[in-house]
Scaffold this motif. Structure first.
Motif: not given
Lengths: 336, 502, 329
Positions: A262, A301, A303-304, A306-307, A310-311, A313-314, C130, C133-134, C137
């Motif tokens: 990433a 959080n 996890q947030l 990570l979210l 992820g966004v 990265l894409i 990606g 992850y999303i 999460a």
């Protein structure tokens, strides 16, 4: 010779200052500054001292980013690195608990990583029809599997004597050792990729492997070397992981391969090969590290976070493609 | 009704940087076999793709049975009864023959594919073509000739009224070609109109009633087969007398540079021996698939031969990869410029210096300044039409790309230069320039191996000609004794006996 | 000639070979432990591996077009957690509705993945990384650091306990999925288009197949099966946790690879995927029986994948060489 028409071809490079600013790396620098300002506004404790204090546990992943960038430039992928970190961390913890000198522990950690990398490299060069994705998928399972076997039913090992590892987690003033080491390695890797014949050949292989081979590039040797170095640096990463957690378990390093990829992809290194440079990769790595620290300080959080990654990265990969497509469509439309 | 089943007028097709077709025309009568001829790069394949709707022409009109048509895509052309069999079969290697034939118009009942019906139907078609394989065979396991048969069956299955064959005989042996002639005759008798692209005069005389010639993306003329002589036709295709095109210098031959003895690689070529002297241009010819490229690839270490010896200046060599060959002084300029010769997205300069970067690098660091100087000089030496050394190779025309490939060979001290189809897809003007460079190299004492399928080129440039057929060397002709007929005879004769290896 | 082709069909068929391996494997294990082949034990095994088996169908489609999807278990967790939370807070109670919701979420997730891959030309591995992850999460965020236990799930968990005609519901779902896919892949145009796109994308484009839409379709199918898997997993394990099935996407890929699905597209069958996942399940179940502790499982699984792909290459090389020898010269 035939060139008697007297045509001359220019060989003076364009002024590249403008190019640098409008390049992806330029955007990343601005983004880096923006992220830092953003973090300072949301968190009261986001300052140089705290950032440097929290940095080590994130910095270790940059060791993986560096060789991963080479692999991505080759147009390949290695998803076994997280497992190499796990195996290497496990073994070095175990030998450390046997009480051997710490320098040997370091050597063992790096050697285990190197050996794993060599396995990947050997399989991939021997059977070059195989996609790296599937080979490293298998070794990902195997390396972590071996660590699981070594760790036994408990699934974890902790250091009985952490002096050595505590030493490498030390600092000069407020700056941790690992920071210097990361910078040194990063500079070396960036120079090798950007300025040497080796780097040029890696780009050639990633853009058009056949042409590179026909032009006399040692395709197999270079691939083997890069995968081996990937393993060795995973070993170093493992040592620093141990130095921050004083132990290892079956989940050590899990997901690291994704993080490294990433960072690189976000830094503009195309996963299809031949494009991007390490400057971008390293800046993007620090953007991600700072963002994680800042958001972590306000107790967001995880996890947030990570979210968001992820966004990012894409979007980093998708946006240029989408923009190019729209431009293309417009061109076609205007021609009609 | 119009006299013509298919008529195209004023077709112009532009690709970035190249005018692939310039105001060309074409008429096809119902039930005729019409040969479309021209050199490589004359625009024939592009023209075919315009007819079949793959490419959209920027200008021009197309009439089918006198009706103006405008194809949006290959589907429209197919629906209108036009089918093409391309040079490289566009098949699905993992699927069965029947599926390949019926892809896109499967036999469907209640939304279910009727495999049995499809297989019987496909077998019927294959039987008509005298095919020796079953419809359930996997496409990828078939030979090129067999795959071509499937493509023809596919065209028949759509009830095509116009079938286009793009160089169908290029990869076939003589007996396989005969089989194809038979099929074409049969189609013609059934009233199908056929457009036939080929380089082989034999094909044309055997099948076609009329010929249309393209040259340099332009329409030259349409002739009756009976009304034109061979020489006139070549002149129409090449645009000048052959002797003008090939400035072959007289070179005093030096010592023997490269000698190959009994080189074999299972399944590709067997027991190939020849030698090349300094200053000599040796032509290596034969049909596509005769093993020419494979032989030189083994000499250069791209593949490893199973047996045989290669000597350079009398020294036996054991080359395992291309880099070793280059160190010794042998370089191969590969046939496929885009896939093997150049990195298309890279600047010209970097392409030129790729084989030699380490020579002038300092401690492994690139010396970009020297690199720029050197590549500039080399590119000027081969007279590349380029603005600067940073523009990507993809921005050049085919001929200039080939010059860049040649410049790669010049960037280092070489003894033997092997050129594989150096003028493929190159326009006539650039061809002459490439021949001139070749002549210069010979004069400088390089030993040159020229692989080519183009007869005029082989006859015009070579001191000696080696002919290969089906993996074996079938003959060697001196410049004086070589003629087109003799070469063709050697290139084709042994293939049909099937026992050549004994 | 005829004889040769029949022989070739048997020895050359991947599925026949896998079946032989599966039978040998079962025989070997049952020698050691006769109870292994009992109906109850087989049913147990099928039920526990149902999720992997169903997901391999989707992975088959994705890999057929030359792609890969590593986000599937995140989709599964997201769908599973959503259902779990809805049940926990009593927003829904109908089992059928739960399944529909989970599958709906799955389709949307898969559709997004497909959109990014087919329309924005993002390489599948990057895009699904990606989304891995999303969606994972999102699974955590939906749960809001809670999870749903057996008592919170109410009657939903009974689905995995109930049976029709003596066969567990979960196994029925698996069978239905396989039957539908078997027909879909072999007998419908769309199914064959998937093969065509994987076998030769440019030829598919020329013959008028919308390659982008086919790609969108396969990732949507994958998402749909991920959603279904989510609901099933919640029911089978009687709990919905955000980290459920973490890392199990590798099992699904492994099942496909063992089943002969090519990573580069175009080759692979529903039967192959079935046999691949069955072999993997049998191995997982057999290891403890033949005296390997469960910690050896992953290593052995990895080695099997590696051996399978390497043997493939070696066999392909040998057959190529053989073909070349047969060429007349």
């Amino acid at each position: 010779m035939a060139g008697k028409s007297g045509r001359s071809i220019s060989a003076t490079p364009e002024n590249t200052l403008k190019k640098t600013i409008f390049s992806w790396e330029g955007v990343l620098v601005i983004l880096f500054i923006a992220v830092n300002i953003f973090c300072m506004t949301i968190s009261d404790v986001y300052n140089l001292k705290n950032v440097l204090r929290e940095m080590p546990k994130y910095l270790a992943e940059i060791f993986l980013l560096l060789p991963m960038a080479f692999i991505l430039v080759l147009g390949e992928i290695d998803i076994s690195v997280g497992s190499i970190v796990c195996l290497s961390a496990t073994v070095s913890c175990m030998v450390c608990n046997k009480g051997i000198p710490f320098i040997c522990v370091i050597l063992v950690g790096i050697l285990v990583g190197t050996a794993c990398g060599m396995v990947n490299g050997a399989i991939l060069t021997k059977f070059d029809e195989l996609p790296p994705m599937i080979v490293t998928l298998a070794t990902q399972i195997i390396f972590r599997g071996i660590a699981e076997i070594a760790l036994g039913s408990g699934g974890s090992v902790s250091l009985s004597n952490a002096d050595g590892f505590r030493a490498i987690a030390g600092r000069v003033g407020i700056v941790p050792y690992i920071f210097f080491l990361v910078i040194i390695f990063a500079v070396i890797a960036a120079v090798i990729l950007g300025k040497t014949t080796f780097g040029r050949r890696v780009y050639a292989m990633g853009t058009n492997r056949l042409t590179a081979y026909y032009s006399g590039v040692h395709v197999k040797k270079i691939r083997f070397l890069i995968y081996t170095v990937m393993g060795a640096l995973a070993g170093i990463c493992a040592l620093f992981m141990v130095s921050s957690s004083y132990g290892a378990n079956t989940t050590t390093g899990s997901g690291f391969e994704m993080d490294a990829i990433a960072m690189a992809v976000f830094g503009g290194i195309s996963s299809t090969g031949g494009k991007g440079n390490l400057a971008g990769g390293i800046i993007s790595a620090f953007i991600i590290v700072c963002l994680r620290i800042g958001l972590g300080q306000v107790n967001m959080n995880p996890q947030l976070i990570l979210l968001i990654l992820g966004v990012l990265l894409i979007c980093a990969v998708a946006l240029p493609n989408v923009i190019a497509e729209i431009k293309n469509a417009r061109k076609v439309a205007s021609r009609k | 009704m119009s006299e013509y089943i298919l008529e195209l007028k004023g077709i112009t097709k532009i690709f970035p940087g190249v005018k692939a077709l310039n105001n060309v025309q074409f008429q096809l009568k119902p039930g005729e076999v019409h040969a479309l001829m021209g050199e490589n790069g004359a625009g024939k394949s592009t023209f075919i793709k315009v007819i079949t709707g793959v490419h959209k022409a920027e200008e021009g009109e197309m009439f089918l049975n006198g009706q103006k048509v405008d194809f949006k895509g290959p589907r429209d052309a197919q629906a209108a009864g036009i089918a093409a069999v391309y040079q490289h079969p566009t098949s699905y290697p993992h699927l069965t023959v029947a599926e390949n034939i019926f892809m896109g118009h499967e036999i469907i009942k209640n939304h279910m594919i009727q495999w049995k019906a499809m297989n019987t139907e496909a077998n019927k078609l294959l039987k008509e073509l005298n095919a020796d394989f079953d419809a359930t065979a996997e496409m990828g396991a078939l030979s090129v000739a067999q795959q071509q048969m499937v493509e023809i069956a596919k065209a028949l299955s759509t009830n095509a009224k116009i079938i286009i064959l793009d160089e169908p005989t290029a990869a076939l042996t003589k007996s396989e070609s005969e089989e194809l002639y038979r099929i074409v005759d049969k189609l013609k008798a059934e009233g199908v109109s056929i457009i036939f692209i080929s380089h082989r005069f034999e094909d044309m005389y055997r099948l076609a009633s009329r010929i249309t010639v393209f040259r340099d993306s332009q329409y030259i003329g349409t002739y009756d087969v009976d009304g034109i002589t061979n020489a006139d036709l070549i002149k129409a295709m090449v645009g000048r007398e052959i002797s003008d095109l090939f400035p072959k210098p007289e070179v005093k031959l030096g010592k023997e540079m490269l000698r190959v003895e009994g080189l074999s690689r299972t399944g590709y070529f067997k027991d190939v021996s020849f030698s090349v002297r300094a200053g000599e241009i040796v032509g290596l010819t034969g049909l596509v698939g005769a093993g020419r490229t494979e032989v030189v690839e083994s000499i250069c270490g791209i593949t490893t031969p199973d047996s045989g010896k290669v000597y350079l200046e009398g020294q036996e060599m054991h080359i395992k990869q291309p880099s070793e060959a280059m160190e010794k002084g042998i370089i191969l300029l590969p046939e496929d410029r885009q896939k093997e010769g150049l990195i298309m997205s890279w600047g010209l300069g970097r392409n030129v210096t790729l084989p030699t970067i380490s020579k002038y690098a300092k401690n492994g660091f690139n010396d970009e300044k020297t690199e720029r100087e050197l590549s500039k000089n080399l590119l000027e030496e081969v007279d590349t039409k380029a603005v600067d050394i940073f523009q990507p190779a993809s921005s050049l025309s085919g001929g200039n790309q080939q010059k860049v490939v040649v410049a790669k060979a010049l960037s280092q001290e070489m003894k033997v230069v092997i050129m594989d189809e150096p003028t493929k897809g190159v326009d006539v003007g650039a061809k002459a320039e490439i021949y001139a460079i070749m002549g210069d190299l010979a004069q400088k004492g390089y030993a040159i191996i020229l692989i080519s399928s183009e007869m005029p080129e082989i006859l015009g440039m070579s001191d000696r000609i080696i002919v290969m057929c089906n993996g074996r060397k079938t003959g060697e002709l001196s410049r004086e004794e070589a003629t087109q007929e003799k070469i063709l005879e050697l290139a084709m004769e042994k293939g049909q006996s099937g026992k050549g290896a004994k | 000639m005829e004889k040769k082709s029949i022989m070739k069909k048997i020895t050359g068929s991947r599925e026949a070979l896998l079946l032989v391996v599966l039978i040998l494997l079962c025989a070997a294990v049952s020698l050691r432990s006769p109870s292994f082949l009992s109906v109850q034990s087989i049913m147990e095994m099928l039920k526990n591996n149902a999720v992997t088996m169903i997901m391999s169908l989707g992975m088959l489609c994705v890999m057929l077009v030359g792609g890969i999807d590593i986000s599937i278990m995140s989709t599964l967790a997201f769908a599973g957690m959503s259902v779990g939370m809805l049940l926990k807070y009593g927003h829904v109670s109908s089992t059928l509705l739960c399944f529909l919701i989970a599958m709906g979420i799955g389709i949307i997730c898969g559709f997004l993945v497909g959109l990014v891959i087919s329309r924005a030309a993002v390489p599948p591995i990057i895009a699904t990384m990606g989304f891995m992850y999303i969606y994972r999460a999102l699974a955590y965020l939906v749960g809001n650091s809670e999870w749903a236990g057996a008592d919170a799930l109410g009657s939903f968990k009974d689905f995995a306990l109930g049976s029709i005609l003596g066969l567990n519901n979960v196994i029925w779902v698996t069978i239905i999925c396989y039957v539908i896919f078997f027909f879909f892949m072999k007998w419908t145009r769309t199914g064959r288009k998937i093969y065509a796109v994987g076998s030769n994308p440019s030829a598919a484009e020329v013959s008028g197949i919308n390659v982008k839409n086919i790609k969108l379709l396969v990732y949507s199918i994958m998402g749909f099966l991920g959603g279904l898997g989510g609901a099933l997993a919640v029911s089978i394990y009687a709990s919905a946790q955000p980290n459920m099935q973490y890392g199990k996407e590798m099992d699904v890929i492994a099942a496909c690879v063992i089943g002969g699905v090519s990573m580069s597209g175009g080759r692979g069958t529903v039967i192959g995927a079935l046999l691949g996942s069955l072999i993997l399940s049998v191995i997982a179940k057999a290891l403890p029986i033949i005296g390997f502790e469960s910690i050896y499982q992953n290593t052995i699984k990895g080695v099997i994948i590696l051996v399978v792909v390497v043997v493939n290459v070696v066999m392909q090389r040998a057959s190529d060489k053989n073909n070349l020898k047969g060429r007349e010269m």
